[in-house]
Design an enzyme around this catalytic site. Structure first.
Site, PDB file in Angstrom:
ATOM      1  N   GLU A  18      15.132  -9.613  17.253  1.00 47.61           N
ATOM      2  CA  GLU A  18      15.680  -8.298  17.551  1.00 47.61           C
ATOM      3  C   GLU A  18      16.823  -7.908  16.608  1.00 47.61           C
ATOM      4  OE1 GLU A  18      15.851  -7.441  21.975  1.00 47.61           O
ATOM      5  OE2 GLU A  18      15.605  -9.616  22.017  1.00 47.61           O
ATOM      6  N   SER A 144      13.114  -7.088  24.587  1.00 52.94           N
ATOM      7  CA  SER A 144      12.473  -5.972  23.886  1.00 52.94           C
ATOM      8  C   SER A 144      10.954  -6.069  23.864  1.00 52.94           C
ATOM      9  CB  SER A 144      13.003  -5.855  22.445  1.00 52.94           C
ATOM     10  OG  SER A 144      14.340  -5.428  22.434  1.00 52.94           O
ATOM     11  N   TYR A 214      11.211   1.352  19.967  1.00 53.77           N
ATOM     12  CA  TYR A 214      12.142   1.642  18.874  1.00 53.77           C
ATOM     13  C   TYR A 214      11.565   2.523  17.768  1.00 53.77           C
ATOM     14  CZ  TYR A 214      14.699  -1.977  21.274  1.00 53.77           C
ATOM     15  OH  TYR A 214      15.341  -2.708  22.242  1.00 53.77           O
ATOM     16  N   ARG A 253      20.680  -3.436  32.266  1.00 49.27           N
ATOM     17  CA  ARG A 253      19.561  -2.516  32.496  1.00 49.27           C
ATOM     18  C   ARG A 253      18.428  -3.294  33.145  1.00 49.27           C
ATOM     19  NH1 ARG A 253      17.236  -1.850  27.809  1.00 49.27           N
ATOM     20  NH2 ARG A 253      15.264  -2.723  28.510  1.00 49.27           N
ATOM     21  N   ASP A 255      14.523  -3.415  34.423  1.00 53.25           N
ATOM     22  CA  ASP A 255      13.219  -2.834  34.141  1.00 53.25           C
ATOM     23  C   ASP A 255      12.256  -3.122  35.288  1.00 53.25           C
ATOM     24  OD1 ASP A 255      14.236  -2.037  31.707  1.00 53.25           O
ATOM     25  OD2 ASP A 255      13.446  -3.778  30.631  1.00 53.25           O
ATOM     26  N   GLU A 271      12.751  -7.671  34.852  1.00 51.21           N
ATOM     27  CA  GLU A 271      13.821  -8.440  34.222  1.00 51.21           C
ATOM     28  C   GLU A 271      15.107  -7.634  34.214  1.00 51.21           C
ATOM     29  OE1 GLU A 271      13.530  -9.027  29.917  1.00 51.21           O
ATOM     30  OE2 GLU A 271      11.889  -7.590  29.888  1.00 51.21           O
ATOM     31  N   ASN A 273      18.331  -6.942  31.706  1.00 48.69           N
ATOM     32  CA  ASN A 273      18.829  -7.061  30.334  1.00 48.69           C
ATOM     33  C   ASN A 273      20.348  -6.992  30.349  1.00 48.69           C
ATOM     34  OD1 ASN A 273      16.156  -6.582  28.650  1.00 48.69           O
ATOM     35  ND2 ASN A 273      16.168  -5.137  30.350  1.00 48.69           N
ATOM     36  N   GLY A 277      20.130  -2.180  24.617  1.00 51.82           N
ATOM     37  CA  GLY A 277      20.257  -1.535  23.321  1.00 51.82           C
ATOM     38  C   GLY A 277      21.197  -0.333  23.346  1.00 51.82           C
TER      39      GLY A 277
END
Length: 317
Positions: A18, A144, A214, A253, A255, A271, A273, A277
């Site tokens: 990443e 990611s 991305y 964050r 998900d 998950e 995070n 990002g």
């Protein structure tokens, strides 16, 4: 809230898969801080990172690294030893949250709904499916959506999976196998003790993988998501509870996958995070913006959380 003018080291780059995302996040953070009048030292992490941090002598480190070793507790332990104040979660939380199986062990006993599944050795996949198809294979500790594969009955991976087929089994000795959850992709950001919004992500092709995350134009974002109020509230409650149970700091964050034919019972946390990002396409800045917080203010809010936890004073410049 206004921060006193600070010297901030922005830690970015590194050598994980990443790295490109981290460089984008870090540069965005650095420019935002400079626009607020802070002094910024940009540090592209290499093996001499301890020396670079010691030379910089920052008031606080903004950790804009993604993946290992910036998100797995390694850099957090180093900065703890050095006595540095840094953003986002600490060592123990980072170790647990980057490992999807450890995250389940920490959250599921507290009633957080997560998919079942198990860890499989890659060699097993060439003999038989670990779960009924369709199922998902993913690395245990990558972010990611790196290395995620959806194995379907009519997919082109073979049956059983062929060692020659392109997939994460060619890169990782162990993988997490989980049942595939049909439905919709949702995500919720948390800052401090507040869950922000729910965003729905609709990739224009395939699923929400690294490229879809991305590459501009590959995914439609609906923020706030057009979903029933009970699902919005469930996402926010689960995200905040997971943030607290794991001991996350600053921002995180969460998900989700939501089977919209099953109501709240179809909502599963995938998950958490701990280093979300901060690129122009990233989801935490998008949710903050929808609530009236611009990007530089968001960056300062994350730093303020780190300073609050460290006991350092904040004030007006």
């Amino acid at each position: 809230m206004t921060l006193s003018k600070l010297h901030v080291a922005v830690l970015m780059g590194g050598w994980s898969s990443e790295r490109p995302v981290s460089l984008m996040s870090g540069e965005g953070v650095a420019k935002a801080l400079e626009s607020k009048g802070h002094k910024v030292s940009r540090i592209d992490m290499d093996r001499e990172v301890a020396l670079r941090l010691a030379e910089a002598k920052p008031d606080v480190v903004f950790n804009a690294l993604h993946g290992t070793p910036g998100e797995d507790g390694s850099i957090q332990g180093l900065m703890d030893i050095m006595g540095l104040t840094y953003t986002h979660s600490g060592l123990a939380t980072s170790v647990i949250a980057i490992d999807k199986e450890l995250t389940k062990q920490a959250l599921v006993p507290h009633g957080i709904p997560m998919p079942g599944g198990r860890i499989v050795h890659t060699e097993e996949l060439y003999k038989a499916d670990p779960l009924p198809r369709p199922y998902v294979l993913k690395p245990v500790n990558e972010g990611s959506s790196v290395g995620v594969a959806i194995v379907t009955a009519d997919g082109n991976y073979g049956n059983p999976i062929s060692a020659d087929a392109r997939g994460p089994w060619q890169e990782f000795d162990e993988l997490l196998a989980e049942p595939f959850i049909r439905g919709r992709e949702l995500t919720t950001a948390v800052i401090g003790d507040r869950a922000l919004l729910v965003t729905e992500l609709r990739p224009k092709s395939g699923f929400y993988d690294f490229d879809a995350k991305y590459t501009d134009g590959m995914t439609d974002h609906s923020c706030p998501a057009e979903i029933p109020d009970e699902i919005t509230e469930a996402c926010k409650q689960i995200a905040l509870r997971a943030h607290q149970l794991l001991g996350c700091k600053g921002t995180s964050r969460s998900d989700f996958r939501w089977d919209d034919e099953q109501g709240v019972e179809g909502l599963f946390l995938l998950e958490v995070n701990t280093q979300p990002g901060m690129t122009p396409l990233s989801l935490v800045p998008e949710q903050a913006r929808a609530l009236g917080m611009d990007y530089p203010d968001l960056v300062e809010a994350i730093i303020a959380e780190a300073l609050k936890d460290s006991g350092k004073a904040m004030g007006k410049a």
